[in-house]
Write a protein that holds these residues in place. Structure first.
Motif, short mmCIF file in Angstrom:
data_model
loop_
_atom_site.label_atom_id
_atom_site.label_comp_id
_atom_site.label_asym_id
_atom_site.label_seq_id
_atom_site.Cartn_x
_atom_site.Cartn_y
_atom_site.Cartn_z
N VAL A 53 1.21 7.99 -4.71
CA VAL A 53 1.40 8.20 -3.31
C VAL A 53 1.48 9.71 -3.11
CG1 VAL A 53 2.91 7.80 -1.49
CG2 VAL A 53 2.72 6.00 -3.20
N GLU A 55 1.74 11.53 -0.41
CA GLU A 55 2.83 11.97 0.28
C GLU A 55 4.10 12.16 -0.33
OE1 GLU A 55 0.83 9.37 0.65
OE2 GLU A 55 0.07 9.37 2.82
N ALA A 62 7.32 8.62 2.70
CA ALA A 62 6.25 7.50 2.76
C ALA A 62 7.09 6.15 2.11
CB ALA A 62 5.13 7.77 1.83
N ARG A 110 2.41 2.75 2.21
CA ARG A 110 1.38 2.92 1.87
C ARG A 110 0.83 2.33 0.22
NH1 ARG A 110 -0.87 7.66 3.46
NH2 ARG A 110 -2.51 6.89 2.45
N ALA A 130 -1.86 -0.34 3.35
CA ALA A 130 -1.21 -0.30 2.00
C ALA A 130 -2.33 -0.48 0.82
CB ALA A 130 -0.17 -1.35 1.73
#
Length: 515
Positions: A53, A55, A62, A110, A130
């Motif tokens: 991820v 972020e 996130a 996500r 996602a």
């Protein structure tokens, strides 16, 4: 027990550092994770999350979702996500694709981690933005990584979003900070008196605040958690005996099944604590629990996801006050507010209002419903600030103990689950076989409340009945499928032209009582 618990707040993932290094932290059927292993494994999982991820490092906050049974990954994710700078969104494993799709879309997750069987049920469009990872593949990639060290998150940083059904509409996400979850763990471990020698059997879904706290409060105390996905009540009794369980948390429908079992004395005698929430205990059930588990202290409790938990009853008072909710837990101020805004007098009914640091941050991306439930504390509040106005009616007796009087909203509580009537009604209408639908919760000795669905068919109800029931069973989780369906040629209307829900409830209640 000390006079007051320590109010110091640390980042949530520091719970993995609370126990002795070689002491058991997680106990599965085939293996045990020590606290040292727990910290190492969650560090590797956090490192994997930070890679997958983007972020996680560039823009903390996130959301990552899990849709799993009580596997190792499901147990570690509440700590691993926040160590990676992310927000965990646990999804109840009993939910089906429509509910999961809503949560993924609403939360903006996500990443979704699940198992192959559950992922196979999803359809195109369910995932929103996602990405998907299968649970076993996650561990295959994470186990070779250098673990991330403990985080330095701020107390008010968002740690989790727990989805809970409202009385109307789809599930809403309750935003919980590190402080909310840390202090909730401290509070429960303190008043229960959990210690390093305790083993807590985790039978409740980890997507529930009550279920997740089984992990967090036990780890705060340095004890061991025994996760269990059970099929029958007998499985719970066997796990208590096999793993030397000292503490068991459950909801009333499960307690009913457990007291009916023929427990071996060796198993029943191991339990030292019984904790109840998710519905009120009846006096007969309290007496049965006390008789079945005489060595265990019984803790009746009241809570709501928006403030985690509000009250508990001292076990020493249970025999004399079997139906009381007790008093405020540590870190909570619980008030009874009269309809005119003043503090209700002893014996006077009012609304339960909860203030203090356990109050959540509101509903995720839902300012309208947040404003309805989260409002300034009343003028007489000691703690002040933002409070949760529960909508539940209670009264405080002369001894200061609280007693539940009723619910203002139409929420159905069945088998320990909170069910939105509108969710059931929307699913019924979506079948295309009925024109109108009303879902009601009627008293049931085994379930607490049983879901009754009143519907008006579009065509011949006899011709479509089987198909309608099959569609509901396909589209709804088992606990949301109506136990009884009532077919009507027309719906009763009230003076305002709306369906007369109160009249239907009275009619069906009378019929159930006569049956």
């Amino acid at each position: 027990m000390s006079a007051a618990p320590d109010p110091t707040v640390l980042p949530l993932d520091h719970l993995a550092l609370r126990g002795a290094g070689d002491a058991p932290a997680l106990v599965f059927k085939d293996r045990t994770l020590s606290y040292e292993a727990l910290n190492h494994r969650l560090g590797q999982l956090a490192a994997w999350l930070a890679r997958v991820v983007p972020e996680a490092g560039a823009r903390p906050g996130a959301r990552v979702a899990t849709w799993l049974p009580k596997s190792e990954l499901a147990c570690l994710m509440p700590l691993a996500a926040v160590r990676a700078g992310l927000v965990h969104v646990p999804v109840n494993p009993l939910l089906k694709r429509a509910q999961v799709a809503h949560i993924l879309s609403d939360s903006g997750a996500r990443l979704l981690i699940s198992n192959a069987a559950r992922l196979a049920t999803l359809e195109t469009g369910d995932l929103a933005a996602a990405e998907v990872r299968e649970e076993s593949a996650v561990w295959a990639e994470a186990e070779g990584l250098e673990p991330l060290g403990p985080s330095a998150a701020e107390p008010d940083a968002l740690a989790a979003i727990l989805y809970t059904s409202g009385s109307t509409g789809r599930p809403k996400g309750v935003m919980l900070s590190h402080a909310n979850l840390w202090l909730g763990a401290v509070s429960v471990a303190h008043y229960l008196g959990v210690g390093q020698a305790d083993r807590v059997l985790a039978v409740l879904p980890l997507a529930f605040d009550y279920g997740q706290n089984q992990l967090l409060s036990t780890w705060f105390a340095g004890g061991a958690v025994v996760p269990l996905d059970y099929l029958m009540a007998r499985d719970v009794a066997k796990a208590v005996e096999r793993h030397d369980v000292t503490t068991l948390a459950a909801v009333p429908p499960l307690w009913v099944q457990l007291v009916e079992l023929d427990w071996p004395a060796s198993a029943a005698g191991k339990l030292r604590r019984l904790t109840n929430s998710g519905g009120a205990l009846t006096e007969p059930l309290v007496r049965a629990l006390r008789a079945r588990f005489p060595a265990a202290r019984l803790f009746p409790m009241y809570g709501l996801t928006e403030a985690f938990r509000s009250t508990y009853l001292d076990p020493a008072l249970v025999d004399a006050h079997p139906t009381s909710m007790g008093k405020a837990i540590p870190f909570a101020e619980v008030m009874v507010v009269a309809d005119d805004g003043r503090e209700a007098a002893a014996g006077e009914e009012g609304e339960l209002v909860h203030a203090g640091p356990l109050v959540a941050q509101g509903y995720w991306q839902d300012p309208v419903r947040t404003a309805e439930r989260f409002k300034p504390a009343p003028a007489f509040s000691r703690m002040g600030g933002m409070a949760v106005w529960s909508g539940d009616r209670v009264r405080r007796d002369a001894a200061g103990l609280l007693h539940f009087a009723g619910r203002r909203d139409a929420m159905i509580k069945t088998s320990g689950n909170r069910v939105s009537p509108q969710e059931v009604e929307d699913a019924a209408i979506a079948t295309g076989l009925v024109a109108e639908a009303v879902a009601l919760g009627l008293p049931d000795p085994a379930l607490g409340q049983a879901i009754h669905l009143v519907v008006r068919a579009k065509g011949d109800p006899e011709a479509g009945s089987a198909a309608f029931q099959a569609a509901l069973a396909r589209d709804l989780p088992g606990f949301m499928v109506p136990r009884v369906i009532h077919w009507r040629s027309q719906m009763p209307l009230g003076p305002n032209g709306k369906i007369d829900r109160a009249g239907l409830y009275q009619e069906l209640s009378a019929a159930v009582q006569q049956a």
